[in-house]
Design a protein around this motif. Structure first.
Motif, PDB file in Angstrom:
ATOM      1  N   VAL A 132       0.840  -1.191   0.000  1.00 27.26           N
ATOM      2  CA  VAL A 132       0.000   0.000   0.000  1.00 27.26           C
ATOM      3  C   VAL A 132       0.875   1.241   0.000  1.00 27.26           C
ATOM      4  CG1 VAL A 132      -1.804   1.271   1.238  1.00 27.26           C
ATOM      5  CG2 VAL A 132      -1.827  -1.231   1.209  1.00 27.26           C
ATOM      6  N   LYS A 133       0.472   2.238  -0.766  1.00 22.98           N
ATOM      7  CA  LYS A 133       1.231   3.482  -0.883  1.00 22.98           C
ATOM      8  C   LYS A 133       1.426   4.135   0.484  1.00 22.98           C
ATOM      9  CE  LYS A 133       1.078   8.026  -3.109  1.00 22.98           C
ATOM     10  NZ  LYS A 133       0.271   8.925  -3.982  1.00 22.98           N
ATOM     11  N   GLY A 134       2.686   4.439   0.824  1.00 21.37           N
ATOM     12  CA  GLY A 134       2.998   5.118   2.078  1.00 21.37           C
ATOM     13  C   GLY A 134       3.181   4.198   3.263  1.00 21.37           C
ATOM     14  N   ILE A 135       3.044   2.879   3.067  1.00 19.24           N
ATOM     15  CA  ILE A 135       3.176   1.909   4.164  1.00 19.24           C
ATOM     16  C   ILE A 135       4.463   1.111   3.959  1.00 19.24           C
ATOM     17  CG2 ILE A 135       2.088   0.034   5.420  1.00 19.24           C
ATOM     18  CD1 ILE A 135       0.465   2.583   5.494  1.00 19.24           C
ATOM     19  N   GLY A 136       5.408   1.270   4.875  1.00 17.21           N
ATOM     20  CA  GLY A 136       6.647   0.520   4.826  1.00 17.21           C
ATOM     21  C   GLY A 136       6.577  -0.741   5.675  1.00 17.21           C
ATOM     22  N   PRO A 137       7.643  -1.558   5.691  1.00 18.43           N
ATOM     23  CA  PRO A 137       7.639  -2.813   6.465  1.00 18.43           C
ATOM     24  C   PRO A 137       7.422  -2.599   7.961  1.00 18.43           C
ATOM     25  CG  PRO A 137       9.453  -2.777   4.876  1.00 18.43           C
ATOM     26  CD  PRO A 137       8.860  -1.403   4.878  1.00 18.43           C
ATOM     27  N   VAL A 138       8.057  -1.555   8.529  1.00 19.67           N
ATOM     28  CA  VAL A 138       7.925  -1.312   9.969  1.00 19.67           C
ATOM     29  C   VAL A 138       6.481  -0.936  10.318  1.00 19.67           C
ATOM     30  CG1 VAL A 138       8.678   0.122  11.904  1.00 19.67           C
ATOM     31  CG2 VAL A 138      10.338  -0.612  10.169  1.00 19.67           C
ATOM     32  N   LEU A 139       5.904  -0.003   9.542  1.00 18.96           N
ATOM     33  CA  LEU A 139       4.527   0.421   9.794  1.00 18.96           C
ATOM     34  C   LEU A 139       3.542  -0.712   9.534  1.00 18.96           C
ATOM     35  CD1 LEU A 139       2.777   2.752  10.663  1.00 18.96           C
ATOM     36  CD2 LEU A 139       2.699   3.557   8.285  1.00 18.96           C
ATOM     37  N   ALA A 140       3.843  -1.550   8.532  1.00 19.18           N
ATOM     38  CA  ALA A 140       2.988  -2.700   8.251  1.00 19.18           C
ATOM     39  C   ALA A 140       2.972  -3.662   9.436  1.00 19.18           C
ATOM     40  CB  ALA A 140       3.466  -3.428   6.989  1.00 19.18           C
ATOM     41  N   GLU A 141       4.126  -3.840  10.076  1.00 13.59           N
ATOM     42  CA  GLU A 141       4.201  -4.706  11.260  1.00 13.59           C
ATOM     43  C   GLU A 141       3.379  -4.140  12.412  1.00 13.59           C
ATOM     44  OE1 GLU A 141       4.924  -7.750  13.689  1.00 13.59           O
ATOM     45  OE2 GLU A 141       5.601  -7.679  11.594  1.00 13.59           O
ATOM     46  N   GLN A 142       3.447  -2.807  12.596  1.00 15.74           N
ATOM     47  CA  GLN A 142       2.654  -2.165  13.653  1.00 15.74           C
ATOM     48  C   GLN A 142       1.149  -2.322  13.389  1.00 15.74           C
ATOM     49  OE1 GLN A 142       4.116   1.851  13.644  1.00 15.74           O
ATOM     50  NE2 GLN A 142       5.807   1.405  15.060  1.00 15.74           N
ATOM     51  N   ILE A 143       0.757  -2.170  12.120  1.00 16.15           N
ATOM     52  CA  ILE A 143      -0.655  -2.324  11.766  1.00 16.15           C
ATOM     53  C   ILE A 143      -1.122  -3.741  12.055  1.00 16.15           C
ATOM     54  CG2 ILE A 143      -2.299  -2.341   9.830  1.00 16.15           C
ATOM     55  CD1 ILE A 143      -0.608  -0.099   8.565  1.00 16.15           C
ATOM     56  N   ARG A 144      -0.330  -4.704  11.658  1.00 13.41           N
ATOM     57  CA  ARG A 144      -0.728  -6.103  11.848  1.00 13.41           C
ATOM     58  C   ARG A 144      -0.791  -6.445  13.338  1.00 13.41           C
ATOM     59  NH1 ARG A 144      -1.392 -10.658   9.085  1.00 13.41           N
ATOM     60  NH2 ARG A 144      -0.687 -12.627   9.976  1.00 13.41           N
ATOM     61  N   THR A 145       0.167  -5.930  14.109  1.00 20.09           N
ATOM     62  CA  THR A 145       0.172  -6.191  15.555  1.00 20.09           C
ATOM     63  C   THR A 145      -1.066  -5.592  16.221  1.00 20.09           C
ATOM     64  OG1 THR A 145       2.597  -6.194  15.575  1.00 20.09           O
ATOM     65  CG2 THR A 145       1.475  -5.870  17.689  1.00 20.09           C
ATOM     66  N   THR A 146      -1.431  -4.358  15.821  1.00 25.04           N
ATOM     67  CA  THR A 146      -2.596  -3.694  16.402  1.00 25.04           C
ATOM     68  C   THR A 146      -3.878  -4.457  16.089  1.00 25.04           C
ATOM     69  OG1 THR A 146      -1.516  -1.534  16.201  1.00 25.04           O
ATOM     70  CG2 THR A 146      -3.904  -1.543  16.468  1.00 25.04           C
ATOM     71  N   LEU A 147      -4.004  -4.923  14.850  1.00 23.03           N
ATOM     72  CA  LEU A 147      -5.225  -5.617  14.450  1.00 23.03           C
ATOM     73  C   LEU A 147      -5.384  -6.970  15.121  1.00 23.03           C
ATOM     74  CD1 LEU A 147      -5.305  -4.829  10.612  1.00 23.03           C
ATOM     75  CD2 LEU A 147      -6.708  -3.837  12.402  1.00 23.03           C
ATOM     76  N   HIS A 148      -4.254  -7.618  15.456  1.00 23.27           N
ATOM     77  CA  HIS A 148      -4.340  -8.961  16.042  1.00 23.27           C
ATOM     78  C   HIS A 148      -4.067  -8.947  17.544  1.00 23.27           C
ATOM     79  CE1 HIS A 148      -4.706 -11.221  12.244  1.00 23.27           C
ATOM     80  NE2 HIS A 148      -3.971 -10.237  11.720  1.00 23.27           N
ATOM     81  N   ARG A 149      -4.128  -7.728  18.123  1.00 23.13           N
ATOM     82  CA  ARG A 149      -3.863  -7.614  19.550  1.00 23.13           C
ATOM     83  C   ARG A 149      -4.953  -8.333  20.343  1.00 23.13           C
ATOM     84  NH1 ARG A 149      -3.505  -1.659  21.388  1.00 23.13           N
ATOM     85  NH2 ARG A 149      -1.859  -1.727  19.824  1.00 23.13           N
TER      86      ARG A 149
END
Length: 640
Positions: free
Chosen positions: A623-640
C-alpha cells in the motif's frame, strides 16, 4: 405455456436478405418495428421457446398476432425504412422520445435578399442557417447583441425592412443603431451580404482570423492617429473576444464534432448532446427516452442518432459511448444527410474527448434523476400509480404508506439494511431507518432479521384499519373537549416508527419475499401487504406465488415501485460505506504514525478491517505510504 407462438412462420418462409419487420396485434396495430441484415436469423430469435425469451420481449411476442416483413436491397435502405415506419405507426414497444423542451436557436435567413439574424424555435425556415441550440432565450439574445457589434447585419422584421426599402427611410432599429442592413441606409445589399458571410463563418467555427484582423486594423488606425476608427475596431475586438469567451474550449481548434452522453436504466434513458464547433461548445441539448423492450447502449445510439439528425446536418465526427452493430450503414445514412464528405462514428477512449464524454455522461445522469423526480412529484401521476398498484397486487386499499427494505454488505462484512418510507407517493426522509446486522448467513436471513425487528414495534392489533379508527377516536375526543368549553388538549402522538405500512416491499425476488413473509407471519401483525421487486426483469413477486406480477413498462405504478426500491438501495449503500470507513478508521487510529491519508489508502486498497486482518505483511507493505515497519505495527494492532 406453449413452446412458441401460434403465428410463427414455417421453416424456409422467412428470407435471408436484409429487410424490416413489423409485429401486429389482432386489430392490425403495429406493435414493434425492427430491421435486420438477415431477416431469418433475426426473427428466429423471437420465435425461440417462450421460456428462454427476455420477459419484455416475451410480452411483446405474446401481445402480437402476426408478423410481416419487407425485403430491401441494402442495409442502408432497411435503416431508412425502419425509421420511416416508426415515425408513421408509432409502435408502443419501440423507443419513445420524450423531449418536452423546444430549444431556442440563432438563425440567419440566408434565403432572404438581405439576410437577418433572429431568435427562433422554428427549425424549418427555408434557406436559414442555424446555430445552437441554446439553453435559454437570453443566452441567444446576449450572443446576438455582441455579434452585431462586430458584424452589423440586419435585425429588423421583414415588414420593417420592406417599408424602409419602399420609403427610403431607415427602419426604427436602424435609427437607434440596432440594425445594420440595407434598410438602415448605411450599406448596399452586396456589402451587407459580405458582412453576413463573415458573421456565419465566425459563428460556424469561431474563426480567429477575424480577431487577428480586428487587432491589426485597430493598431493601424491608432498609428495613423485615426482614433475614432481605432475605437470602432476596439469595440469589434472586444465583442468577438466576449463571444469566444462565452463558449468553452473543449477540443483542439478546427475540431467539429457532436458528442452524445447517455445514461439509462431498465425503463428510461437520458441523452446529453454537446455541439462542438471550432473546438468550442456552440450548443447543447438534452432529452429523455422511454424504453419498452430491453436494448443495450449500442441499439440506443442507433435510435438516438436517427432522431437527432432527422432535420439536422451532422458534422464530420460523432462521438458516442458505444458503437451500434450497423455502424457502417449508419455512417452511410449520416453521410447522405450531410451531403458532403463522410461522417465517422467514434468512441472516446482517452484524452480530451474522453474527458468531455465523462462530462456529458454526468449531465445525462443528473437529467435522468431530475426527470424521475419531476415525474414522481406529479400529483395526477402519483394518484394513478397508487391506484394501479392497488389493483395489480389485489390490495383492499391504496398503498398510502409504503416501506421498502434493502440489504447491503461487502463480501459478507459490515452487513446493514435500510428502510425508506413513501407516503402518498412521496419520500418521507425523516422516517427513514438504518439497521445494523451483527451476523447473517445470506440476504434472505438478513431480510428476515430486519423485518422481524421492524414489526416488533407494531402491536398485533395495529392494522391500518385500527390506526384509522384510533385517529378518528382521537379527533372525536378533541371535539368533545371543545364542546365542554375546556381548553385544547394536545393528543398523544404515536412515534413515527410505530405506524404500520399498507405495503411492505423488499428488494429481491421470491426467496427474499418468502423470508419477509415468514417474519410477518411470526409477528402476528395483520393487514400489511407484502411484495418484492426483482431487478433483472423488474417483475413483482408476491408471497406463495409461482408467477410474478408484470406491471406495464413505462407505467406510473412500476415507475413508483422502482423509485422506492432505488431509494432504499441508495440509502443502504451510503450507510454501508460510512460504516466501513468508520470501522477501519476507528481501529487504525490507534497505530502510531498512521495519519488520515494513509488510513484512506488502506481503506481504498482493502475495503474493510476484516480484509485487512487477512492480509500478510507483504500485502500491507504494498500500500502506498506503508513501509515494512509500519505494516508490522498495523498487523500487531489488528491482532492484539
Amino acid at each position: 405455456m406453449a413452446d412458441t407462438v401460434s403465428y410463427r412462420p414455417k421453416a424456409g418462409e422467412i428470407p435471408t436478405q436484409p429487410g424490416v419487420y413489423r409485429f401486429k396485434d389482432a386489430t392490425g396495430r403495429v406493435l414493434y418495428v425492427g430491421k435486420a441484415k438477415n431477416l431469418r436469423a433475426r426473427l428466429s430469435n423471437y420465435f425461440a421457446p417462450l421460456r428462454s425469451l427476455h420477459e419484455r420481449t416475451r410480452r411483446m411476442v405474446l401481445s402480437a398476432a402476426g408478423v410481416e416483413w419487407t425485403v430491401v436491397a441494402t442495409d442502408i435502405e432497411s435503416l431508412q425504412l425502419e425509421y420511416t415506419w416508426i415515425k408513421e405507426f408509432d409502435p408502443p414497444f419501440n423507443v419513445k422520445f420524450r423531449d418536452d423542451k423546444t430549444y431556442p436557436f440563432m438563425a440567419v435567413t440566408l434565403g432572404d435578399e438581405a439576410p437577418r439574424v433572429m431568435v427562433t424555435r422554428n427549425h424549418r425556415i427555408k434557406g436559414a442557417k442555424y446555430f445552437g441550440p441554446y439553453p435559454k432565450i437570453w443566452a441567444v439574445r446576449d450572443t446576438i447583441d455582441l455579434m452585431i457589434k462586430a458584424f452589423p447585419i440586419r435585425t429588423c422584421s421583414d415588414s420593417s425592412y420592406k417599408h424602409a426599402m419602399q420609403t427610403g427611410r431607415p427602419c426604427f432599429p436602424g435609427q437607434i443603431g440596432r440594425c445594420g442592413g440595407p434598410c438602415s441606409g448605411k450599406v448596399t445589399i452586396e456589402e451587407h451580404r459580405r458582412v453576413v458571410d463573415d458573421f456565419v463563418a465566425f459563428m460556424a467555427g469561431g474563426d480567429k482570423r477575424f480577431v487577428t484582423q480586428a487587432t491589426k486594423n485597430m493598431k493601424a488606425a491608432a498609428e495613423r492617429q485615426d482614433y475614432e476608427a481605432a475605437a470602432k475596431y476596439r469595440d469589434q475586438l472586444q465583442a468577438l473576444e466576449a463571444v469566444l469567451a462565452k463558449s468553452a474550449v473543449v477540443l483542439r481548434d478546427k475540431v467539429d464534432a457532436d458528442l452524445f452522453g447517455i445514461e439509462h436504466d431498465e425503463l428510461a434513458a437520458s441523452v446529453q448532446q454537446f455541439i462542438v464547433r471550432g473546438g468550442r461548445i456552440r450548443g447543447e441539448r438534452s432529452w429523455t427516452v422511454d424504453k419498452e423492450i430491453d436494448i443495450d447502449t449500442g441499439e440506443l445510439v442507433d435510435t438516438i442518432l436517427l432522431q437527432a439528425y432527422e432535420n439536422e446536418v451532422p458534422p464530420k465526427e460523432i462521438i458516442v459511448p458505444a458503437l451500434p452493430d450497423d455502424t457502417d450503414e449508419l455512417e452511410a445514412w449520416l453521410g447522405g444527410r450531410r451531403g458532403r464528405g463522410q461522417v465517422h462514428l467514434r468512441t472516446a477512449q482517452r484524452g480530451e474527448k474522453a474527458a468531455l464524454m465523462s462530462t456529458a455522461t454526468m449531465n445525462a445522469k443528473n437529467n435522468l434523476m431530475l426527470y424521475k423526480t419531476r415525474r414522481s412529484s406529479d400529483f395526477v401521476a402519483r394518484s394513478q400509480a397508487l391506484t394501479d398498484i392497488q389493483e395489480a397486487l389485489g390490495m383492499t386499499d391504496a398503498p398510502l404508506r409504503m416501506e421498502c427494505y434493502d440489504v447491503s454488505h461487502l463480501q459478507g462484512t459490515n452487513i446493514v439494511a435500510s428502510m425508506v418510507v413513501f407516503e402518498d407517493g412521496l419520500a418521507r426522509k425523516d422516517q427513514y431507518r438504518r439497521f445494523s446486522i451483527a451476523d447473517s448467513t445470506d440476504d434472505t436471513e438478513s431480510i428476515y432479521q430486519v423485518i422481524t425487528r421492524r414489526l416488533a414495534y407494531l402491536k398485533t392489533d395495529e392494522s391500518p384499519e385500527a390506526v384509522a379508527a384510533e385517529a378518528k377516536a382521537a379527533l372525536e375526543a378533541q371535539t368533545q373537549v371543545f364542546a365542554e368549553g375546556e381548553g385544547p388538549v394536545e393528543p398523544e402522538r404515536k412515534k413515527k416508527f410505530a405506524y404500520p405500512p399498507n405495503l411492505l416491499i423488499v428488494d429481491g425476488g421470491q426467496p427474499q419475499v418468502n423470508a419477509a413473509a415468514r417474519a410477518l407471519e411470526e409477528s402476528g401483525v395483520q393487514g400489511i401487504f407484502l411484495a418484492g421487486i426483482a431487478k433483472r426483469l423488474e417483475e413483482i413477486w408476491l408471497p406463495d406465488s409461482d408467477y410474478p406480477v408484470i406491471l406495464p413498462r413505462g407505467s406510473e405504478a412500476l415507475f413508483m415501485i422502482q423509485r422506492i426500491r432505488d431509494e432504499a438501495h441508495r440509502f443502504a449503500i451510503t450507510h454501508q460505506r460510512s460504516r466501513r470507513k468508520r470501522d477501519i478508521t476507528s481501529v487504525l487510529t490507534e497505530v502510531p504514525g498512521l495519519g488520515p491519508s494513509r488510513v484512506r489508502e488502506l481503506l481504498r486498497h482493502f475495503g474493510s478491517v476484516a480484509e485487512l486482518k487477512k492480509a500478510d505483511l507483504e500485502a500491507i507493505s504494498e500500500v502506498k505510504g506503508i513501509g515494512p515497519v509500519l505494516a508490522e505495527q498495523i498487523r500487531t494492532t489488528l491482532h492484539r
